[in-house]
Design a protein around this motif. Structure first.
Motif, mmCIF file in Angstrom:
data_model
loop_
_atom_site.group_PDB
_atom_site.id
_atom_site.type_symbol
_atom_site.label_atom_id
_atom_site.label_comp_id
_atom_site.label_asym_id
_atom_site.label_seq_id
_atom_site.Cartn_x
_atom_site.Cartn_y
_atom_site.Cartn_z
ATOM 1 N N VAL A 9 39.792 40.197 44.848
ATOM 2 C CA VAL A 9 40.773 41.215 45.278
ATOM 3 C C VAL A 9 41.822 41.010 44.331
ATOM 4 C CG1 VAL A 9 42.670 41.075 47.012
ATOM 5 C CG2 VAL A 9 40.371 40.497 47.827
ATOM 6 N N VAL A 10 42.422 42.452 44.172
ATOM 7 C CA VAL A 10 43.329 42.498 43.230
ATOM 8 C C VAL A 10 44.397 43.162 44.022
ATOM 9 C CG1 VAL A 10 44.314 44.604 41.655
ATOM 10 C CG2 VAL A 10 41.912 43.875 41.368
ATOM 11 N N ALA A 11 45.765 42.702 44.078
ATOM 12 C CA ALA A 11 46.861 43.098 44.529
ATOM 13 C C ALA A 11 47.730 43.903 43.734
ATOM 14 C CB ALA A 11 47.830 41.617 44.922
ATOM 15 N N GLU A 60 42.503 50.940 35.933
ATOM 16 C CA GLU A 60 42.275 50.442 34.539
ATOM 17 C C GLU A 60 41.810 48.926 34.645
ATOM 18 O OE1 GLU A 60 45.243 52.502 31.417
ATOM 19 O OE2 GLU A 60 45.515 50.727 32.557
ATOM 20 N N GLN A 61 42.528 48.088 35.591
ATOM 21 C CA GLN A 61 42.266 46.769 35.714
ATOM 22 C C GLN A 61 41.359 46.246 36.573
ATOM 23 O OE1 GLN A 61 46.074 44.755 35.493
ATOM 24 N NE2 GLN A 61 47.150 46.845 34.216
ATOM 25 N N ALA A 108 42.752 37.825 42.677
ATOM 26 C CA ALA A 108 42.186 37.222 41.493
ATOM 27 C C ALA A 108 42.989 37.710 40.246
ATOM 28 C CB ALA A 108 40.937 37.572 41.045
ATOM 29 N N LEU A 109 43.865 38.885 40.630
ATOM 30 C CA LEU A 109 44.872 39.550 39.518
ATOM 31 C C LEU A 109 45.952 40.198 40.507
ATOM 32 C CD1 LEU A 109 45.200 40.676 36.741
ATOM 33 C CD2 LEU A 109 43.722 42.547 37.505
ATOM 34 N N THR A 110 47.038 40.321 39.916
ATOM 35 C CA THR A 110 48.108 40.701 40.478
ATOM 36 C C THR A 110 48.756 41.851 39.572
ATOM 37 O OG1 THR A 110 48.791 38.912 42.047
ATOM 38 C CG2 THR A 110 50.536 40.570 41.590
ATOM 39 N N ILE A 111 48.900 43.117 39.786
ATOM 40 C CA ILE A 111 49.251 44.202 39.021
ATOM 41 C C ILE A 111 50.768 44.206 39.589
ATOM 42 C CG2 ILE A 111 49.247 46.412 38.379
ATOM 43 C CD1 ILE A 111 46.243 46.220 39.098
ATOM 44 N N ASP A 112 51.837 43.999 38.654
ATOM 45 C CA ASP A 112 53.120 44.360 39.054
ATOM 46 C C ASP A 112 53.495 45.959 38.677
ATOM 47 O OD1 ASP A 112 55.759 44.473 39.611
ATOM 48 O OD2 ASP A 112 56.314 42.900 38.132
ATOM 49 N N VAL A 131 43.177 45.132 47.318
ATOM 50 C CA VAL A 131 42.149 45.970 46.921
ATOM 51 C C VAL A 131 40.936 45.035 46.697
ATOM 52 C CG1 VAL A 131 40.963 47.977 45.766
ATOM 53 C CG2 VAL A 131 43.448 48.156 46.335
ATOM 54 N N ARG A 132 39.675 45.172 47.338
ATOM 55 C CA ARG A 132 38.540 44.336 47.017
ATOM 56 C C ARG A 132 37.742 45.097 46.060
ATOM 57 N NH1 ARG A 132 36.712 39.698 49.194
ATOM 58 N NH2 ARG A 132 37.991 40.036 51.057
ATOM 59 N N ARG A 133 37.364 44.625 45.011
ATOM 60 C CA ARG A 133 36.191 45.281 44.225
ATOM 61 C C ARG A 133 34.836 45.303 44.733
ATOM 62 N NH1 ARG A 133 34.347 44.110 37.923
ATOM 63 N NH2 ARG A 133 33.119 45.494 37.931
ATOM 64 N N ASN A 134 34.298 46.281 45.049
ATOM 65 C CA ASN A 134 33.132 46.731 45.603
ATOM 66 C C ASN A 134 32.006 46.777 44.707
ATOM 67 O OD1 ASN A 134 33.877 46.403 48.249
ATOM 68 N ND2 ASN A 134 33.511 48.480 48.740
#
Lengths: 81, 380
Positions: free
Chosen positions: A37-39, A27-28, A8-12, A77-80
């Motif tokens: 899921v955040v990548a 933070e995000q 849902a979000l990619t952090i570069d 990473v999956r937000r729990n």
């Protein structure tokens, strides 16, 4: 690759040294809905160990780490909560 | 209390006063070649052999099993490669844990480049080697040698050496035990075939290591022939250093039961207090099965180098396994293998004589240093 949930979000964080990728993730992660899921894209070798360790400490789920063709990893990473 | 609290005994223990005294005396009388036959030489020979007997006794070995090297690292290099060389006919497979000292892993690298094979056995979250996998690995046909440390140098966790030794014995495989972090502090666990240690970690001078090869263990130096130290170690012995090393080991061992128990309580206090006074911190390593003097923790969102610099300014000498503090730019292989946080890492290792007041001062200044570093990094 079909089983990998689309992030849902990619952090570069490519080119950023630890702990910066972890700080960005902390933070995000709240910007995405629960169970999304955040990548984290990172190429500091420390991030490869530290993102899963952060998940363990913070009770989020490390889904997997996938090598990027240009070097580094996409760490999912999956937000729990 | 001195201005700087030295908390890096795992890197090097300050010279023991009795070692200093022995060193100064031996420099004057132990300079001659112990292999020669005149008076000064016989004197040096006598000093060397006395030191050998004392070190053997402290480590639970026979004097003729003990050789002196120029460092702990050299002892490991010679021990690993010499045993592999001696057991060439048995096979070319080497087994080590993933958290051994770099000297073991690098000796394994040489063995691999020479056509041998190396199997690295993983560890639990505490840093303790997976004993089942270790036993499986040493049972593989062609295993020539296995290596296991007594305690991990970065996190202090004790390894199950006696159990690993039993698995090795059942398969006729010699076990090299790296006792660098515990020699002089704790009894040497039973079951080793080759034992290595380093004098400057028990309060002896730098420049002296110990390589002990149990009688009956096949060993052949891979280096050019040399008569010294039962052909195991090349080069002229550092007799004054060895005499001082033996004096330090004798003194440390005599004090160990009392002093190490005292240090262990201080370590327990750090382990308990740090998570209470610093948020988002992980204390690493086994809380019970550990070396008495080492404690390691990692602070989330903190740059390890910044923390070391701030602690140095505040008068504390500590070390870190974070990548930003290492020349390699890689985090410590120990922390990686354990799967614990590698950034914001601090290793505190207490030398003999550390006072409770020094530890209290450390616990008093740490929370604010961490808070400020996090604030500067923009962490709320």
């Amino acid at each position: 690759m079909t089983e990998v949930t689309e992030p849902a979000l990619t952090i570069d964080a490519i080119g950023k040294k630890c702990p910066i990728p972890i700080i960005m993730l902390a933070e995000q992660i709240n910007y995405v809905p629960l169970n999304a899921v955040v990548a984290v894209l990172a190429d500091d070798p420390a991030a490869y160990t530290d993102v899963p360790a952060w998940c363990r400490l913070k009770s989020h789920r490390h889904v997997g780490s996938y090598e990027l063709p240009e070097g580094g990893w996409a760490i999912h990473v999956r937000r729990n909560y | 209390m001195s201005l700087v609290a030295y908390f890096d005994a795992a890197s090097s223990e300050p010279l023991h006063p009795q070692a200093r005294e022995a060193l100064l005396a031996a420099i004057d009388v132990g300079w001659a070649d112990p292999a020669r036959l005149y008076g000064q030489a016989r004197r040096a020979h006598l000093l060397l052999e006395q030191a050998r007997t004392e070190v053997a006794e402290a480590l639970g070995a026979r004097p003729d099993e003990v050789s002196f090297t120029s460092s702990g690292t050299q002892a490991v290099h010679l021990g690993v490669l010499g045993t592999l060389h001696g057991r060439r006919r048995a096979g070319r497979h080497l087994v080590t844990s993933a958290v051994e000292h770099s000297s073991v892993l690098h000796a394994g690298g040489v063995h691999e480049r020479d056509g041998g094979t190396v199997e690295t056995v993983g560890v639990e979250l505490t840093g303790r080697v997976d004993l089942d996998l270790f036993a499986e690995a040493v049972a593989r046909p062609g295993t020539a040698l296995a290596c296991l440390q007594t305690a991990n140098h970065e996190v202090g966790t004790l390894q199950p050496v006696a159990e690993a030794a039993a698995a090795c014995r059942a398969n006729g495989v010699p076990l090299l035990v790296d006792a660098a972090q515990t020699a002089g502090r704790m009894p040497v666990p039973a079951g080793w075939s080759v034992l290595t240690a380093s004098a400057h970690k028990w309060g002896g001078p730098a420049g002296v290591g110990v390589l002990v090869v149990r009688k009956g263990t096949r060993f052949r130096s891979f280096l050019p022939e040399d008569e010294r130290e039962r052909r195991r170690v090349p080069g002229f012995e550092n007799v004054p250093g060895i005499v001082a090393a033996a004096a330090a080991l004798r003194a440390m061992t005599a004090e160990a039961a009392q002093e190490q128990a005292r240090l262990s309580e201080l370590v327990a206090k750090i382990r308990e207090t740090v998570p209470k006074v610093v948020p988002d911190v992980e204390v690493i390593g086994d809380p019970v099965e550990r070396a008495p003097h080492i404690v390691t923790f990692s602070c989330l969102y903190v740059d390890g180098e910044a923390l070391l610099t701030e602690l140095d300014k505040a008068g504390f000498a500590v070390s870190s396994g974070s990548s930003c503090t290492a020349s390699t730019l890689r985090p410590s292989h120990v922390l990686e293998a354990m799967g614990v946080l590698t950034h914001g890492n601090v290793r505190v290792s207490l030398p003999r004589g550390t006072s409770a007041a020094e530890v209290d001062r450390f616990l008093a200044v740490l929370p604010d240093l961490v808070r400020r570093i996090r604030q500067d990094a923009g962490v709320a």
